[in-house]
Structures are given as C-alpha cells and as structure tokens.
Write an enzyme that holds these catalytic residues in place. Structure first.
Site, short mmCIF file in Angstrom:
data_model
loop_
_atom_site.label_atom_id
_atom_site.label_comp_id
_atom_site.label_asym_id
_atom_site.label_seq_id
_atom_site.Cartn_x
_atom_site.Cartn_y
_atom_site.Cartn_z
N HIS A 21 40.94 36.22 42.36
CA HIS A 21 41.66 36.69 43.54
C HIS A 21 41.57 35.77 44.74
O HIS A 21 42.30 35.95 45.71
CB HIS A 21 41.16 38.08 43.95
N ARG A 22 40.68 34.77 44.72
CA ARG A 22 40.51 33.93 45.90
C ARG A 22 41.73 33.03 46.08
O ARG A 22 42.24 32.45 45.12
CB ARG A 22 39.23 33.10 45.80
#
Length: 381
Positions: free
Chosen positions: A209-210
């Site tokens: 998700h980064r």
C-alpha cells in the site's frame, strides 16, 4: 478522568480496542475513568472501518468527524478544525492517540494547543526515513506528547536519548498484539478459501500500500510479477488496499497464480496470515502480527520502525528492489528461514498496563519538560 481515544484508520481500531476494553473493566470496578471514542473518519471505506468495529467489539464512536478523502494537508486541517470544536464543546482531561497516521498527529497538536495533555501509544518508534509521511507524524506527535507508551526498549531508549524525561516513558508492550491474541481463537477462513484450493502452509499472502511501491504501475507490476514467478507454484493471495486497486487494474498480464481479492475483515485476514507459508508486505503492523504468529515475513522496504521484528522475530527487511524477492523466496522454500521469538511484553496485557498507568499519572505540571523534545537547545543570548 475523561479520556479522548482517537481512531481514524484500520490499524488505529486494532490498537484502541484493548485500551477501551480495559477502561470499561476498570470503570466497572469503580475507577474514576471514562472515555470518549473519537473516529476522525480518515478511513471512510466501511470495509476498513465499520467491519473492524464490528468484529473487534469496539463500541460505536461517540463522535465521527467524517473528514473523508483529501490531500494530507486537507485531511490534517479538517481533523484539527473538527476535533477543536469537540474539545471546545466539552474539554477532555487527556487526549490519547495511537500509532503514526495523520489523525494521530492532528489530534495531538490540537489537544496540546488547548492545554489538554497528550498520551501517545506506540511512541518513540522511528524508521529514519523522512520520505515516509508516517515518520513525520511520529516526530511531530512525540514533540507535543506528555506521556509516552512504548512497545520496545529500543523505542524507550530513543526517546530518552532525545531528551524525554525517564518518568514520562512507560514500556507497556504492544496493543496490536493484545487484539491478536484475544481474537486468535475466532480467526476464520475467508469465503474464497476452498475455491482457491488453499491449505495450511500452501500459499503466499501479499499486502502492498505504500505510495513508493504501488503508485507507479511499472513498479507495482515488477513486484507482482516477481512474487508470482518466484512462489514455486504456490497460489499468491493479494488483498488489495483501496489505494492500490486503481494501479493494479492498469497493469497488463500478471502471473496466473496471483489472486487479487477484496479487503478482508480482521478475523479473515489474520486467519490467512496464520496459515501462510510466508507474508510479503510493506506494512509495519503486519510484521508484528506475523512475528507473534511465527510466520515468515518479508518486508519490501529499506527501513523499519519495528526493528525487533527483524532482530528477534520472523521478519526480514529485503529492500525495495524487486530482484531481491527471488533469492529470498528460494531461501524460504529451501526451509532455511529463521524461527524467531516474541519480543518482551507482547503478551496480551498492554492495554491493561496503559490504563493502570493512566490512573496513576501525576499532574503533568510536576513533569520536567526540557523544551521541545527532539530539538536542539536554543543558543544563549
């Protein structure tokens, strides 16, 4: 004592659940403590908020600030404005924030400007990477915190070296692990378990998700393709975070063993983790859960704010170069992964220790505050 408990994102919900439960138990025993649960609405997708409140037995929020989407600055400003209005309507005796998200920083600053003391759960953790917005949130939050609750000796020592008084630091353990252990017997297979032919130790779990890993389609495709191709034929289950979904849809062909699924509830996701052959992630919290569950974990980051998951646990920091995944997977599939141990005080009782400490806190006026923590002293005039 009225404590505002701040939650805004999925990890926050997991961390506040045992604190709220401990407050309710102490209040039932006659302790002078009450809480007001403030949901900022930073995560506004019901799959990432309402589902966790329901599964973890968290009561409905007393206030929902409903800030919704926006840039980090827009979210920060909206949270500060709306939480300030709550405090002006009725002042709390303490603002308790958890973790390192935008809600954590915004509410801590707002409370302190209105002279409401701040307690930070998960204080002192540092990655050293200022490219991560979470790192800025950690630094800003700890700079205005009065009482610091830490998950490790490493975090406590870092705070002491930065000038925080010893009497303001409390090593209490990890509330995420409280929630994990309290609910482990309730973990349940997700609906697709049989359809994908999953079995214990027979699949890979991936979470990404980064922004640095998922916002560039070519970079995300390199990660997904390499993971699929190096998995030794094992199915790869990929619960897709909302910020990752649009980029993933833009990709070309991915390996057939990659199974992208909707975000899962807490009980279903941790069932997947507990029975996985390995977890590949860029999340800090999942590395903690994998360590306690004894599951091998690879972190696709160059730094970590949770070094104990590497030095003591089952996690390895393999970096952000997709070509490093294959050799680590060969190491894993050859049966050469380290066993790991559980860090001290990750025992399921951090929430109890936090609440007992809150009830025993002195007035903050007695606390020596040597200026702004983490900042050099001003030059003499």
């Amino acid at each position: 004592m009225l404590v505002d408990v701040i939650a805004g994102t999925r990890p926050n919900f997991v961390k506040v659940a045992p604190i709220i439960a401990a407050m309710r138990r102490r209040a039932a025993e006659g302790a002078a403590i009450a809480y007001r649960l403030i949901h900022t609405g930073q995560h506004y997708d019901p799959r990432l908020s309402a589902m966790f409140f329901s599964q973890l037995g968290i009561p409905e929020p007393d206030r929902n600030l409903e800030v919704g989407s926006g840039t980090q600055a827009e979210q920060t400003g909206a949270i500060m404005q709306r939480y300030e209005a709550v405090l002006l309507e009725r002042r709390a005796d303490l603002c308790l924030v958890v973790g390192d998200v935008t809600s954590t920083m915004a509410c801590a600053i707002t409370a302190q400007k209105l002279h409401v003391p701040v307690a930070h759960v998960e204080a002192g953790i540092r990655s050293g990477d200022w490219n991560m917005p979470e790192e800025i949130n950690r630094l800003a939050t700890d700079a205005v915190t009065d009482w610091f609750f830490t998950t490790s000796d490493t975090a406590s020592e870092g705070l002491r070296q930065s000038g925080v008084p010893r009497e303001a630091i409390f090593f209490v353990g990890n509330t995420m692990i409280d929630t994990l252990l309290a609910n482990r017997s309730r973990f349940a297979p997700p609906a697709f378990w049989q359809a994908l032919g999953l079995g214990a130790g027979g699949y890979v779990v991936v979470t990404l998700h980064r922004p640095a890993n998922v916002d560039d389609p070519q970079r995300l495709e390199a990660f997904v393709s390499t993971i699929g191709e190096s998995a030794g034929g094992l199915p790869v289950v990929f619960p897709v975070h909302p910020r990752t979904a649009s980029t993933l849809r833009a990709l070309g062909r991915v390996p057939a063993n990659i199974h992208a699924v909707e975000p899962l509830g807490y009980l279903e996701f941790n069932y997947l983790v507990e029975h996985a052959r390995v977890v590949i992630t860029d999340s800090g919290g999942i590395t903690e859960e994998a360590t306690v569950l004894g599951v091998p974990c690879m972190t696709l980051r160059d730094t970590t704010e949770r070094p104990e998951t590497v030095t003591m646990g089952t996690n390895e920091l393999i970096g952000t170069d997709p070509t490093m995944i294959a050799p680590w997977m060969r190491h894993l599939l050859a049966g050469r992964w380290k066993a790991g141990t559980v860090p001290p005080l990750w025992d399921g009782y951090a929430g109890e220790r936090i609440v007992d400490t809150l009830l025993a806190l002195p007035d903050r006026a007695t606390l020596h505050r040597p200026g702004a923590y983490l900042s050099p002293a001003p030059p003499p005039l």
